[in-house]
Design a protein around this motif. Structure first.
Motif, mmCIF file in Angstrom:
data_model
loop_
_atom_site.group_PDB
_atom_site.id
_atom_site.type_symbol
_atom_site.label_atom_id
_atom_site.label_comp_id
_atom_site.label_asym_id
_atom_site.label_seq_id
_atom_site.Cartn_x
_atom_site.Cartn_y
_atom_site.Cartn_z
ATOM 1 N N SER A 1 0.825 -1.208 0.000
ATOM 2 C CA SER A 1 0.000 0.000 0.000
ATOM 3 C C SER A 1 0.858 1.257 0.000
ATOM 4 C CB SER A 1 -0.912 -0.003 1.234
ATOM 5 O OG SER A 1 -1.765 -1.130 1.237
ATOM 6 N N LEU A 2 1.909 1.242 0.822
ATOM 7 C CA LEU A 2 2.784 2.400 0.949
ATOM 8 C C LEU A 2 3.540 2.687 -0.349
ATOM 9 C CD1 LEU A 2 4.104 4.515 2.890
ATOM 10 C CD2 LEU A 2 5.840 2.765 3.377
ATOM 11 N N ALA A 3 3.940 1.618 -1.037
ATOM 12 C CA ALA A 3 4.790 1.773 -2.223
ATOM 13 C C ALA A 3 4.142 2.636 -3.295
ATOM 14 C CB ALA A 3 5.136 0.397 -2.788
ATOM 15 N N ALA A 4 2.836 2.468 -3.483
ATOM 16 C CA ALA A 4 2.159 3.209 -4.543
ATOM 17 C C ALA A 4 2.195 4.710 -4.299
ATOM 18 C CB ALA A 4 0.705 2.732 -4.650
ATOM 19 N N VAL A 5 2.100 5.115 -3.049
ATOM 20 C CA VAL A 5 2.090 6.535 -2.707
ATOM 21 C C VAL A 5 3.495 7.122 -2.732
ATOM 22 C CG1 VAL A 5 1.557 8.208 -0.885
ATOM 23 C CG2 VAL A 5 -0.009 6.297 -1.335
ATOM 24 N N MET A 6 4.442 6.418 -2.129
ATOM 25 C CA MET A 6 5.770 6.992 -1.940
ATOM 26 C C MET A 6 6.549 7.162 -3.236
ATOM 27 S SD MET A 6 5.444 7.735 1.087
ATOM 28 C CE MET A 6 6.977 8.671 1.044
ATOM 29 N N GLN A 7 6.187 6.429 -4.297
ATOM 30 C CA GLN A 7 6.899 6.611 -5.560
ATOM 31 C C GLN A 7 6.710 8.024 -6.113
ATOM 32 O OE1 GLN A 7 5.399 3.878 -8.504
ATOM 33 N NE2 GLN A 7 3.263 4.399 -8.119
ATOM 34 N N PHE A 8 5.657 8.706 -5.691
ATOM 35 C CA PHE A 8 5.442 10.082 -6.118
ATOM 36 C C PHE A 8 6.348 11.063 -5.365
ATOM 37 C CE2 PHE A 8 1.526 7.968 -7.370
ATOM 38 C CZ PHE A 8 1.333 8.470 -8.655
ATOM 39 N N TYR A 9 7.037 10.565 -4.352
ATOM 40 C CA TYR A 9 7.961 11.392 -3.570
ATOM 41 C C TYR A 9 9.398 10.923 -3.711
ATOM 42 C CZ TYR A 9 3.620 13.062 -1.517
ATOM 43 O OH TYR A 9 2.375 13.603 -1.336
ATOM 44 N N GLY A 10 9.635 10.025 -4.663
ATOM 45 C CA GLY A 10 10.993 9.552 -4.906
ATOM 46 C C GLY A 10 11.475 8.480 -3.960
ATOM 47 N N VAL A 11 10.584 7.940 -3.148
ATOM 48 C CA VAL A 11 10.957 6.909 -2.170
ATOM 49 C C VAL A 11 10.470 5.561 -2.680
ATOM 50 C CG1 VAL A 11 10.754 6.112 0.206
ATOM 51 C CG2 VAL A 11 10.779 8.576 -0.295
ATOM 52 N N ARG A 12 11.375 4.604 -2.767
ATOM 53 C CA ARG A 12 11.043 3.275 -3.259
ATOM 54 C C ARG A 12 10.822 2.320 -2.087
ATOM 55 N NH1 ARG A 12 9.685 5.926 -7.015
ATOM 56 N NH2 ARG A 12 10.962 6.267 -8.880
ATOM 57 N N VAL A 13 9.928 1.365 -2.289
ATOM 58 C CA VAL A 13 9.607 0.362 -1.277
ATOM 59 C C VAL A 13 9.731 -1.018 -1.905
ATOM 60 C CG1 VAL A 13 7.811 -0.565 0.238
ATOM 61 C CG2 VAL A 13 8.056 1.925 -0.046
ATOM 62 N N SER A 14 10.466 -1.911 -1.246
ATOM 63 C CA SER A 14 10.651 -3.272 -1.752
ATOM 64 C C SER A 14 10.454 -4.286 -0.645
ATOM 65 C CB SER A 14 12.057 -3.453 -2.348
ATOM 66 O OG SER A 14 12.270 -2.619 -3.467
ATOM 67 N N LEU A 15 9.948 -5.456 -1.029
ATOM 68 C CA LEU A 15 9.798 -6.587 -0.125
ATOM 69 C C LEU A 15 10.742 -7.691 -0.559
ATOM 70 C CD1 LEU A 15 5.956 -6.365 -0.029
ATOM 71 C CD2 LEU A 15 7.307 -6.535 2.070
ATOM 72 N N ILE A 16 11.504 -8.228 0.375
ATOM 73 C CA ILE A 16 12.419 -9.332 0.109
ATOM 74 C C ILE A 16 11.773 -10.598 0.660
ATOM 75 C CG2 ILE A 16 14.769 -10.203 0.407
ATOM 76 C CD1 ILE A 16 14.586 -7.510 -1.078
ATOM 77 N N GLU A 17 11.607 -11.605 -0.192
ATOM 78 C CA GLU A 17 10.824 -12.784 0.189
ATOM 79 C C GLU A 17 11.659 -14.061 0.086
ATOM 80 O OE1 GLU A 17 6.640 -10.804 -1.399
ATOM 81 O OE2 GLU A 17 7.784 -12.134 -2.706
ATOM 82 N N PRO A 18 12.383 -14.389 1.145
ATOM 83 C CA PRO A 18 13.142 -15.648 1.160
ATOM 84 C C PRO A 18 12.218 -16.839 1.408
ATOM 85 C CG PRO A 18 13.965 -14.046 2.790
ATOM 86 C CD PRO A 18 12.610 -13.608 2.359
ATOM 87 N N GLY A 19 12.731 -18.008 1.074
ATOM 88 C CA GLY A 19 12.097 -19.258 1.476
ATOM 89 C C GLY A 19 12.909 -19.831 2.610
ATOM 90 N N PRO A 20 13.274 -21.104 2.531
ATOM 91 C CA PRO A 20 14.109 -21.685 3.591
ATOM 92 C C PRO A 20 15.514 -21.105 3.574
ATOM 93 C CG PRO A 20 13.806 -23.246 1.785
ATOM 94 C CD PRO A 20 12.885 -22.094 1.513
ATOM 95 N N VAL A 21 15.934 -20.585 4.701
ATOM 96 C CA VAL A 21 17.276 -20.015 4.847
ATOM 97 C C VAL A 21 17.912 -20.653 6.076
ATOM 98 C CG1 VAL A 21 18.650 -17.922 5.136
ATOM 99 C CG2 VAL A 21 16.519 -17.847 3.822
#
Length: 289
Positions: free
Chosen positions: A163-183
């Motif tokens: 939800s946050l990512a869509a808004v913050m891209q208009f302010y130059g801020v990027r949002v990413s999710l890192i999704e590991p499996g078994p580590v």
């Protein structure tokens, strides 16, 4: 030179990410609840001449979060990257999980990331740049048996960040999710335990779910031994995301996890995910009713 704040760096993914980013030329503020466990990072920093420092930070402590973030801004003048990595596991069905324990799991895995993100957003927004990366899990996309509370927290993290990512891209801020499996890290060494008062303890052995739990744990052990990544593997994906000109919202850390994620996105009924999880419990010898 970019400045990165990372939570949960005493072991595993956080520790490897701190070293990977510092070796790539970032200034790293590696935080952990117990800074006495940061000696490995400090030894590497000294031996390799890395721009890395260790600070105490408990993501459940709002005042400490404010102090650490403000201190970084005062010292360096900027904060380019936030990596929400602190987390804790919990094994148990909904029936077996007291609400008090659920709240602790949510606080560590979700609300802590919310607090940190909220603390850095004003600076990143006003500056017009920044990157917030949160270490989620395949358990943030696909519910895992006996991980009701943990997956609830990771699902919440995914929803918030998406939800946050869509808004913050208009302010130059990027949002990413890192999704590991078994580590294969210390985080999963206690997968059979429960979070109680901030520490993992042995679960009750008289559970009516015992046969299914054992099937799940035995199957998970095989998965980790055959498919488990290292914390360094995940750290390389995080570095890739930071260096990307147009970073993605989601990064699965292996081809196997990318395939599992695709099962959910192509089947809106959710039946394929249910079938997949049921197959992991088949060794218990019980029939679906």
């Amino acid at each position: 030179m970019k400045t990165a704040l990372i939570t949960g760096t005493s072991t595993g993914i956080g520790q490897d990410t701190a070293l990977t980013l510092a070796r790539a030329g970032l200034t790293v503020i590696a935080t952990m609840r117990d800074p006495s466990r940061g000696q490995i990072l400090l030894d590497h920093a000294q031996a390799e001449g890395l721009a890395l420092e260790v600070q105490q930070l408990d993501v459940q402590n709002p005042q400490q979060i404010t102090e650490v973030v403000n201190g970084i801004l005062q010292r360096y003048g900027q904060l380019d990257v936030l990596i929400n990595n602190a987390g804790a596991g919990y094994l148990g069905t909904t029936e077996e999980t007291p609400v008090e324990d659920l709240m602790k799991v949510l606080d560590v895995n979700f609300i802590g990331a919310y607090r940190l993100t909220q603390a850095v957003l004003p600076h990143m927004r006003e500056r017009g740049q920044g990157h917030i990366l949160s270490v989620s899990s395949i358990g943030g996309l696909i519910g895992q048996p006996f991980n009701d509370a943990y997956c609830a927290a990771k699902f919440a993290l995914e929803g918030m960040m998406e939800s946050l990512a869509a808004v913050m891209q208009f302010y130059g801020v990027r949002v990413s999710l890192i999704e590991p499996g078994p580590v294969n890290t210390a985080f999963v060494a206690n997968v059979g335990g429960q979070l109680t008062g901030g520490a993992l303890t042995s679960p009750e052995q008289t559970s009516p779910y015992q046969a299914l739990r054992e099937a799940y744990l035995n199957g998970s052990a095989e998965v980790f031994s055959s498919m488990g990544q290292t914390g360094a593997d995940v750290a390389e994906v995080i570095l890739q995301a930071i260096n990307a000109e147009n970073p993605h919202l989601r990064y699965q850390t292996s081809g196997t996890i990318q395939h599992l994620a695709s099962l959910k996105y192509v089947d809106p009924t959710g039946d394929s995910v249910l079938k997949l999880n049921s197959s992991r419990l088949a060794a218990a010898g019980l029939e679906i009713k």
